[in-house]
Design an enzyme around this catalytic site. Structure first.
Site, PDB file in Angstrom:
ATOM      1  N   ARG A 349      23.683  78.450  88.001  1.00  0.00           N
ATOM      2  CA  ARG A 349      23.596  78.700  89.304  1.00  0.00           C
ATOM      3  C   ARG A 349      22.609  77.651  90.033  1.00  0.00           C
ATOM      4  O   ARG A 349      22.835  77.000  91.116  1.00  0.00           O
ATOM      5  CB  ARG A 349      22.961  79.978  89.828  1.00  0.00           C
ATOM      6  N   LEU A 353      26.458  74.171  89.193  1.00  0.00           N
ATOM      7  CA  LEU A 353      27.054  74.409  90.646  1.00  0.00           C
ATOM      8  C   LEU A 353      26.679  73.324  91.617  1.00  0.00           C
ATOM      9  O   LEU A 353      27.340  72.613  92.211  1.00  0.00           O
ATOM     10  CB  LEU A 353      27.243  75.623  90.918  1.00  0.00           C
ATOM     11  N   VAL A 471      31.977  81.376  93.018  1.00  0.00           N
ATOM     12  CA  VAL A 471      31.384  81.693  91.522  1.00  0.00           C
ATOM     13  C   VAL A 471      29.886  81.755  91.583  1.00  0.00           C
ATOM     14  O   VAL A 471      29.220  81.290  92.501  1.00  0.00           O
ATOM     15  CB  VAL A 471      32.053  80.801  90.442  1.00  0.00           C
ATOM     16  N   GLU A 472      29.630  82.539  90.525  1.00  0.00           N
ATOM     17  CA  GLU A 472      27.972  82.636  90.286  1.00  0.00           C
ATOM     18  C   GLU A 472      27.327  83.557  91.335  1.00  0.00           C
ATOM     19  O   GLU A 472      26.316  82.977  91.801  1.00  0.00           O
ATOM     20  CB  GLU A 472      27.368  81.489  89.806  1.00  0.00           C
ATOM     21  N   GLY A 473      27.999  84.489  92.061  1.00  0.00           N
ATOM     22  CA  GLY A 473      27.764  85.014  93.353  1.00  0.00           C
ATOM     23  C   GLY A 473      28.183  84.186  94.635  1.00  0.00           C
ATOM     24  O   GLY A 473      27.699  83.054  94.925  1.00  0.00           O
TER      25      GLY A 473
END
Length: 775
Positions: A349, A353, A471-473
């Site tokens: 995160r 990203l 992705v990742e929240g």
């Protein structure tokens, strides 16, 4: 913060007027609280708080306890000093990291042909081999296990360089270094697990993936319905687990799968550990840690994430037996999976990203900035057209902001911190700004951006950007639920203690103490808000752009802290007030981006004209914060509190506006001509050595086009013909310009003949007319 602490903040020789107002309001707050502090507790307030304060679940408690709190706590305190950031944080690549970027990463980038990768929907075999054999999967793995031992900054720079060349390769390399099970093994694995798996992961022998997301659990990962029951079979303690995971990157080719599931123990077979979310490591083939393998484990089939070509698919199994030896950390770690995940998987995160967002923005600054200088319409470079300049300025601003944010976050990691709130800000802000940059880029390059092929240098980034957003929240939920929700509870100086005093039972003395401190804190920041708001009215920008904006951010920090204290009146309702929480997150995120921009400037202010880019970036930050605060105040659900916040923060109404056109024009010119700013903002963008590569051509053409245009302008003014030498430079620039403006065309697409037999008419005009009459 210490209530009543004497502050003297000077600019020039004039004492800050905030000092007097601050003392007056703090004394007023103390006077109002005096009767309360003499009592043992405030019973009505305690009873009310028990009803309205949010309950903290076990998964929330794990998230709140993971990682560390960084300097965001100073923002909630309302008093952050830039000097503290500058003196505390610094970051640079080690010699080994720089060498890896200059050699192995350059070689890998040169091997990549993104157009062909998308045609094949896979990396070529030689690329897979090079990645695995040269340590790309073990960049962050400690050297004692055979890894490269890179820092977060080294990791980010490699992903960034790869991302500008091939999002497919960048994603493939990022997962084992951030979202894979290696970090979990390194921190929690048993000695046997570590000794077997970590050297294999570092050497690229095993390819890892991690299964967390399922059909019913996306951003709400803790709601997974993958479940297991502790059993003992043939004398072996283990679990019978049913699971269905999707969107798992590298799953179709993974040889070892990290799996998260909810474990129950109805027969009380566990001797250590507990029920709850558990993480196991499942090999696709038997190995010494799992001698019988995992019969029934299925990986694949593939998903197709927007045609980008990286491996992504499913992980499934029904009533699969998993021995206890497969649990990361063994039986003792059963039930602690969520804590482990929160501690270890934040790197994706905060580093991988965001690095993709930085890569997209830097690529746009280099290639699109250059293209705008080379491409001409109406006999002038499109970089001279104001409509294009507006978009170029946004690219320049965004690139500076994400570059600064990445560098500061990496410096924080290098200082030994693991700031989970800041990592959420990084993910949301950098991917969003990357998306903004690539959208502006597509508008600028026009047809060259929508015609796919080897010459197209922006389409893949444009197509792939929503993946990073998701992705990742997902960014929408990261903004509205995580950034401020977790930030407030973790970083507010008194809220966590206040909630714990309520949840621990009738601890009214502690509650009374923390409530009193919270109210004092609010009055302190009320004083700071009013005082600093007055002070900035007489603070000219002049030539000290950084100093001017530091004063603005100091004001906003106090505004934010005060409004956050007022937000506590919503209690647990703040969890569901996502409009309000999202705006608070916007303020907090922009404060981070603003301080990062100022921090980065301190070590790069020698770059000529960088102050102009800083000015544009800070115009954006200040305007964003102002609008978010106005949104909070206009929509705050408790009557009267909105106007009170507005009176304390913006009694004169809106004070910050969008940047002037003149500044936008200056920044657009800085990224479209050979300047120090362009060089800084395009560092670490891969440029192929192939002279036919489009980014290579643009990089070479910028200076040639600028020089050629200057020659032609001078000739027109002097009413003369170019010299032989001048004409040679003009011709060379025009030849390269002509190559750059070409787009790809193919005899066929998808190996399908477009002029097939079905395209030949089997009717005549007369027949069609007759049929029409008959109808």
């Amino acid at each position: 913060s210490v209530v009543g602490k004497r502050e003297v903040w000077q600019f020039g020789s004039v004492c800050n007027p905030s000092h007097t107002m601050h003392r007056v309001l703090v004394k007023a707050g103390r006077a109002a609280l005096a009767p309360a502090t003499r009592r043992t507790f405030i019973k009505p307030a305690y009873d009310l708080a028990k009803k309205v304060m949010p309950k903290i679940s076990n998964t929330e408690a794990a998230a709140l306890s993971s990682g560390t709190i960084s300097w965001e706590q100073d923002l909630f305190a309302g008093d952050l000093k830039l000097k503290k950031l500058v003196s505390t944080y610094d970051v640079k690549l080690t010699a080994e990291e720089q060498s890896f970027l200059d050699n192995e990463t350059e070689v890998l980038c040169e091997m990549l042909d993104q157009h062909q990768i998308e045609e094949d929907q896979n990396l070529p075999p030689e690329v897979w081999k090079y990645i695995r054999e040269n340590g790309f999967f073990g960049m962050v793995m400690p050297k004692k296990w055979g890894g490269l031992g890179f820092s977060g900054h080294g990791h980010a720079c490699v992903i960034e360089k790869l991302g500008g060349r091939s999002p497919t390769a960048a994603t493939t390399v990022a997962v084992p270094n951030s979202l894979g099970p290696g970090e979990l093994l390194n921190h929690y694995g048993t000695p046997e697990q570590q000794e077997f798996y970590l050297p294999r992961l570092a050497a690229g022998i095993d390819i890892p993936c991690f299964g967390l997301t399922g059909p019913a659990s996306g951003s709400d990962a803790a709601s997974m319905r993958d479940a297991g029951v502790v059993v003992e079979e043939n004398g072996v303690l283990g679990m019978r687990v049913t699971f269905s995971k999707r969107y798992i990157t590298l799953a179709p080719v993974a040889t070892v799968i990290g799996l998260a599931f909810k474990l129950s123990d109805p027969n009380k077979l566990l001797t250590v550990g507990q029920e709850g979310i558990t993480v196991a490591l499942l090999p696709t083939e038997p190995n010494p840690t799992v001698p019988q393998g995992i019969p029934g484990l299925r990986t694949g089939p593939r998903h197709n994430p927007l045609g980008v070509g990286f491996m992504n698919g499913t992980v499934q199994g029904e009533d699969v037996f998993i021995p206890m030896s497969a649990v990361i950390g063994g039986e003792a770690r059963c039930g602690f999976g969520w804590n482990m995940l929160m501690e270890c998987l934040g790197e994706g995160r905060g580093i991988s990203l965001p690095a993709g967002g930085v890569a997209a923005s830097r690529l746009c600054a280099l290639a699109v900035g250059g293209y705008a200088r080379v491409r001409k319409q109406f006999k002038v470079p499109i970089a001279e057209m104001e409509g294009v300049q507006e978009k170029l300025a946004n690219i320049g601003r965004n690139t500076y902001q994400v570059t600064a944010a990445q560098a500061l976050f990496d410096a924080i990691l290098a200082d030994g911190e693991k700031p989970t709130v800041l990592s959420a800000i990084m993910k949301q802000q950098c991917t969003e700004k990357g998306r903004q940059s690539i959208n502006e880029a597509m508008d600028i390059v026009g047809g060259a951006g929508i015609s796919k092929g080897p010459a197209n240098f922006v389409a893949t980034a444009y197509v792939a950007t929503p993946i990073a957003i998701t992705v990742e929240g997902a960014n929408a939920l990261t903004r509205s639920l995580i950034i401020f929700g977790q930030g407030l509870t973790r970083a507010h100086p008194h809220l966590r203690s206040l909630i714990e005093a309520i949840q621990h039972g009738d601890d009214m003395p502690t509650f009374n103490k923390e409530l009193t401190n919270t109210i004092k804190h609010a009055f302190t920041n009320l004083g700071r808000s009013v005082g600093r708001g007055l002070a900035v009215q007489v603070r000219p920008k002049g030539s000290d752009v950084a100093g001017y904006y530091e004063a603005q951010l100091s004001r906003f920090a106090a505004n934010f802290a005060f409004c956050s204290d007022v937000g506590l009146t919503l209690g647990g309702g703040l969890k569901t007030s996502e409009y309000i929480s999202g705006r608070y997150a916007d303020v907090l995120s922009n404060l981070y981006m603003g301080y990062a921009a100022l921090w980065y400037y301190q070590s790069h202010k020698h770059v000529k004209d960088l102050d102009k880019v800083l000015d544009l970036a800070m115009y954006d930050v200040c305007h964003n914060i102002q609008e978010a605060l106005f949104g909070i105040q206009a929509n705050f659900p408790v009557p009267l509190l909105g106007p009170i916040m507005k009176a304390a923060t913006f009694p004169r109404g809106r004070e910050y506006h969008a940047a002037p056109d003149k500044l936008r024009k200056q920044v657009s010119e800085l990224i479209t001509t050979p300047t120090e700013v362009r060089a800084l903002l395009t560092e670490n963008v891969f440029v192929s050595k192939n002279p036919n590569d489009r980014v290579n051509q643009i990089s070479r053409a910028v200076s040639m086009a600028v020089e050629a245009d200057k020659i032609m302008s001078a000739c027109r003014k002097a009413k003369r013909q170019p010299t032989t030498e001048e004409q040679a430079k003009i011709d060379a620039a025009e030849e390269l310009r002509e190559q750059i403006i070409q787009v790809d065309a193919f005899p066929t697409l998808a190996n399908q003949e477009h002029n097939h037999q079905g395209m030949t008419p089997t009717w005549t005009v007369q027949r069609a007319a007759a049929e029409k009459v008959a109808q």
